[in-house]
Design an enzyme around this catalytic site. Structure first.
Site, short mmCIF file in Angstrom:
data_model
loop_
_atom_site.label_atom_id
_atom_site.label_comp_id
_atom_site.label_asym_id
_atom_site.label_seq_id
_atom_site.Cartn_x
_atom_site.Cartn_y
_atom_site.Cartn_z
N ASP A 156 0.84 -1.07 0.05
CA ASP A 156 -0.45 -0.33 -0.23
C ASP A 156 1.00 1.39 -0.24
OD1 ASP A 156 -2.13 -1.46 -0.12
OD2 ASP A 156 -1.97 -1.68 2.17
N LYS A 167 1.82 2.46 -4.70
CA LYS A 167 2.72 1.35 -6.70
C LYS A 167 0.99 1.87 -7.58
CE LYS A 167 2.28 -2.37 -4.55
NZ LYS A 167 1.68 -2.37 -3.03
N GLY A 186 -4.38 -4.47 -3.87
CA GLY A 186 -5.16 -3.07 -4.10
C GLY A 186 -4.88 -1.68 -4.64
N HIS A 187 -4.97 -1.50 -5.70
CA HIS A 187 -4.07 -0.56 -6.15
C HIS A 187 -4.78 0.71 -6.68
CE1 HIS A 187 -1.15 -3.45 -7.27
NE2 HIS A 187 -0.85 -3.47 -6.34
N GLN A 218 2.19 -6.23 -3.40
CA GLN A 218 2.29 -6.46 -2.27
C GLN A 218 3.95 -5.67 -1.81
OE1 GLN A 218 1.33 -9.40 -3.64
NE2 GLN A 218 -0.47 -8.65 -2.98
P1 GDP Z 1 -1.16 0.43 -3.49
O1 GDP Z 1 -1.08 -0.60 -2.97
O2 GDP Z 1 1.08 0.53 -3.66
O3 GDP Z 1 -1.18 0.22 -5.13
O4 GDP Z 1 -1.40 1.47 -2.78
P2 GDP Z 1 -2.92 1.72 -2.70
O5 GDP Z 1 -3.52 2.40 -3.86
O6 GDP Z 1 -3.58 0.12 -1.98
O7 GDP Z 1 -3.03 2.55 -1.19
C1 GDP Z 1 -2.26 4.01 -1.22
C2 GDP Z 1 -3.20 5.06 -0.68
O8 GDP Z 1 -2.91 5.88 -0.37
C3 GDP Z 1 -4.46 5.21 -1.88
O9 GDP Z 1 -5.69 5.37 -1.57
C4 GDP Z 1 -4.01 6.62 -2.60
O10 GDP Z 1 -4.51 6.77 -4.05
C5 GDP Z 1 -3.29 7.72 -2.22
N1 GDP Z 1 -1.82 8.22 -2.70
C6 GDP Z 1 -1.10 7.05 -3.49
N2 GDP Z 1 -0.02 8.61 -2.86
C7 GDP Z 1 -0.43 9.73 -2.12
C8 GDP Z 1 0.43 10.49 -1.89
O11 GDP Z 1 1.78 10.88 -2.39
N3 GDP Z 1 -0.05 10.89 -0.53
C9 GDP Z 1 -1.32 10.62 -0.47
N4 GDP Z 1 -2.00 12.00 0.86
N5 GDP Z 1 -2.26 9.78 -0.76
C10 GDP Z 1 -1.37 9.21 -2.25
P1 IMO Z 2 -1.42 -4.07 -2.49
O1 IMO Z 2 -0.43 -4.85 -3.36
C1 IMO Z 2 -0.72 -4.55 2.35
C2 IMO Z 2 -1.08 -8.89 3.37
C3 IMO Z 2 -2.33 -9.14 3.81
C4 IMO Z 2 -1.48 -10.01 5.66
C5 IMO Z 2 0.01 -10.71 4.34
C6 IMO Z 2 -1.13 -12.44 4.27
O2 IMO Z 2 -1.97 -3.63 -2.47
O3 IMO Z 2 -0.07 -3.36 -2.05
P2 IMO Z 2 -2.20 -12.37 2.04
O4 IMO Z 2 -3.86 -13.02 1.97
O5 IMO Z 2 -1.36 -12.06 0.77
O6 IMO Z 2 -2.05 -14.13 2.06
O7 IMO Z 2 -1.87 -12.26 3.30
O8 IMO Z 2 0.02 -9.89 3.78
N1 IMO Z 2 -1.08 -8.65 2.49
C7 IMO Z 2 -0.92 -6.47 1.47
N2 IMO Z 2 -0.76 -5.93 2.80
N3 IMO Z 2 -1.31 -4.68 0.69
C8 IMO Z 2 -1.28 -5.48 -0.56
O9 IMO Z 2 -1.22 -5.50 -1.28
C9 IMO Z 2 -2.14 -6.72 0.06
N4 IMO Z 2 -1.65 -8.12 -0.53
C10 IMO Z 2 -1.31 -9.05 1.51
O10 IMO Z 2 -2.33 -8.11 4.97
O11 IMO Z 2 -0.81 -9.53 6.25
MG MG Z 3 -3.04 -1.95 -2.12
#
Ligand code: GDP
Ligand code: IMO
Ligand code: MG
Length: 429
Positions: free
Chosen positions: A13, A16, A40-41, A223
């Site tokens: 999270d 990416k 979840g992106h 991840q």
């Molecule tokens: P990922 O799994 O690495 O793709 O990240 P996620 O999308 O799950 O979580 C990142 C969250 O931070 C999302 O809600 C993005 O919209 C938000 N985000 C990304 N870059 C920034 C930033 O520079 N500032 C803020 N405030 N939010 C950001």
């Molecule tokens: P993105 O791509 C954050 C974590 C779960 C748990 C562990 C194992 O959005 O960064 P799983 O269901 O993969 O067997 O769970 O990994 N986990 C993540 N945490 N971002 C993710 O994906 C994750 N995908 C799995 O919370 O701790």
């Molecule tokens: Mg994510």
């Protein structure tokens, strides 16, 4: 050839999706090479927010998306995600999404086993997403997987289901969960076949053609290094290799084609699920980071645990992940904090160490050693140039660069696509 691989440098999270979406404007193809719909992106483009789990984030830019064989694919999750983004106005079909024919499938018995196992763990849960990721990878390594190519061969499918059910139903019964019936699974798969097979092909051939045509490929990791099944905080990890090296095996290309490796890190740290987190904050600062950063899991909605930036951890991710440049995200979330802390190492049983050891017991005992830096009161939200950043924010970024031993090549200052500061282009040869 100028390809780029993007991987998470913390516990996921990191943003990416945003960075892949931003860089996808410079790429021709975006490839997912591991993980599944546990990812979840979130991408924010103007007034639209796209939440992607399986689709490569490049689809939002209209780029060719490829799901590599290193992914575990839940057909229902894929089809509903396609329907969801289509309702948001995106075009997704076999013309712009290709899936490796040798991709293993996640069937309903996988989440059932994932959840039954977690329930059986009682107070020592991994905190998985419950999506069946671990059991699906176990089947792949156990040579039992149903792969997308099997959908074209009903007899193979029937035979493989027998083997799969022999294994799973014994386990499910042992865990007190409901067993699965073969005919219902077979019927469901045969119904899915005509919907999925048009996407399926030997993607290694397409990637080979792309190489000959000098196309730019962006490999999108899910991840992060600290969730890597080998290099992460085992057993509190996911079940795939998340390091960039896996882009080769997970897509069907040579290791030299991976290109530049860009690591993504938040300007602080978060984690979802259980496991060690030395810099975790349980005070008002942690609460503030969670609120300002809107730190709730995209997939499960769980609140993310929050803490200070752990430079020791990210330095380790830089080394084991081969990270050559760092994209630092969510700098804006630190706005208004008078004091910032960065972890530079740990104290374990009175000894100072500069890495997180592999043993679970030692990891749990790691106490962070902090360096304190001055914060800033100005807003960095939406900044698109260094000139818009306060001096103390620049100092913070520079100190991170030194400690993690990698240059910051990109800075992100809001969820919005264009609120990004490019320092050096990872696609440049
Ligand atoms: P990922 O799994 O690495 O793709 O990240 P996620 O999308 O799950 O979580 C990142 C969250 O931070 C999302 O809600 C993005 O919209 C938000 N985000 C990304 N870059 C920034 C930033 O520079 N500032 C803020 N405030 N939010 C950001
Ligand atoms: P993105 O791509 C954050 C974590 C779960 C748990 C562990 C194992 O959005 O960064 P799983 O269901 O993969 O067997 O769970 O990994 N986990 C993540 N945490 N971002 C993710 O994906 C994750 N995908 C799995 O919370 O701790
Ligand atoms: Mg994510």
């Amino acid at each position: 050839m100028a390809n780029v691989a993007i991987i998470g440098a913390q516990w996921g999270d990191e943003g990416k999706g945003k960075v892949v979406d931003w860089l996808a404007s410079r790429a021709d193809i975006v490839v997912r090479f591991q993980g599944g719909h546990n990812a979840g992106h979130t991408l924010v483009v103007g007034n639209q927010t796209y939440k992607l789990s399986l689709l490569p984030s490049g689809v939002v830019r209209g780029k060719l998306g490829i799901i590599g064989n290193g992914v575990v694919l839940d057909p229902d999750a894929l089809l509903s995600e396609i329907a969801r983004v289509q309702a948001q106005g995106l075009e997704v079909g076999p013309h712009n999404l290709r899936i490796a024919e040798n991709t293993p499938l996640i069937l309903p018995l996988h989440p059932a086993l994932d959840k039954a196992r977690e329930a059986a763990r009682g107070g020592d849960k991994i905190g998985t997403t419950g999506r069946g990721i671990g059991p699906a990878y176990e089947d792949k390594v156990g040579r039992r997987s149903i792969r997308i190519c099997d959908l074209a061969e009903p007899e193979t499918l029937s035979r493989k289901l027998d083997e799969l059910l022999l294994h799973h139903n014994s386990l499910l019964k042992g865990l007190g969960a409901e067993p699965f019936e073969k005919q219902a699974l077979l019927d469901a798969l045969l119904e899915l076949a005509p919907k999925l097979l048009p996407f399926s092909e030997a993607v290694w051939e397409r990637l080979d053609e792309a190489r000959h045509e000098n196309k730019r490929v962006l490999f999108e990791g899910a991840q992060a290094v600290m969730l890597d099944v080998d290099h992460g905080t085992y057993p509190y990890v996911t079940s795939s290799n998340t390091v960039a090296g896996n882009a080769a095996a997970g897509a069907g290309i040579g290791p030299h084609q991976i290109g530049t490796v860009l690591g993504i890190a938040k300007a602080y740290t978060t984690r979802v699920g259980s496991g060690p987190f030395p810099t975790e904050l349980f005070d008002d600062v942690g609460k503030r980071l969670g609120e300002r950063g809107r730190e709730f899991g995209t997939v499960t909605g769980r609140p993310r645990r929050c803490g200070w930036f752990d430079a020791c951890l990210v330095r380790q991710a830089v080394k084991v992940g081969g990270i050559q440049g760092l994209a630092l995200t969510k700098l804006d979330v630190l706005d208004g904090l008078t004091e910032l802390k960065i972890c530079t190492g740990y104290r374990i049983d009175g000894e100072v160490v500069k890495r997180l050891p592999a043993a679970a017991g030692a990891q749990a005992k790691a106490e962070p050693i902090y360096e304190t830096l001055e914060g800033w009161s100005e807003s960095t939200q939406g900044a698109r140039s260094w000139a818009q950043l306060p001096a103390t924010a620049i100092k913070y970024v520079k100190r991170i660069e030194e400690l993690v031993e990698a240059p910051v090549t990109l800075l992100s200052t809001s969820p919005e696509r264009d609120d990004t500061i490019l320092v050096s282009d990872p696609f440049a040869d």
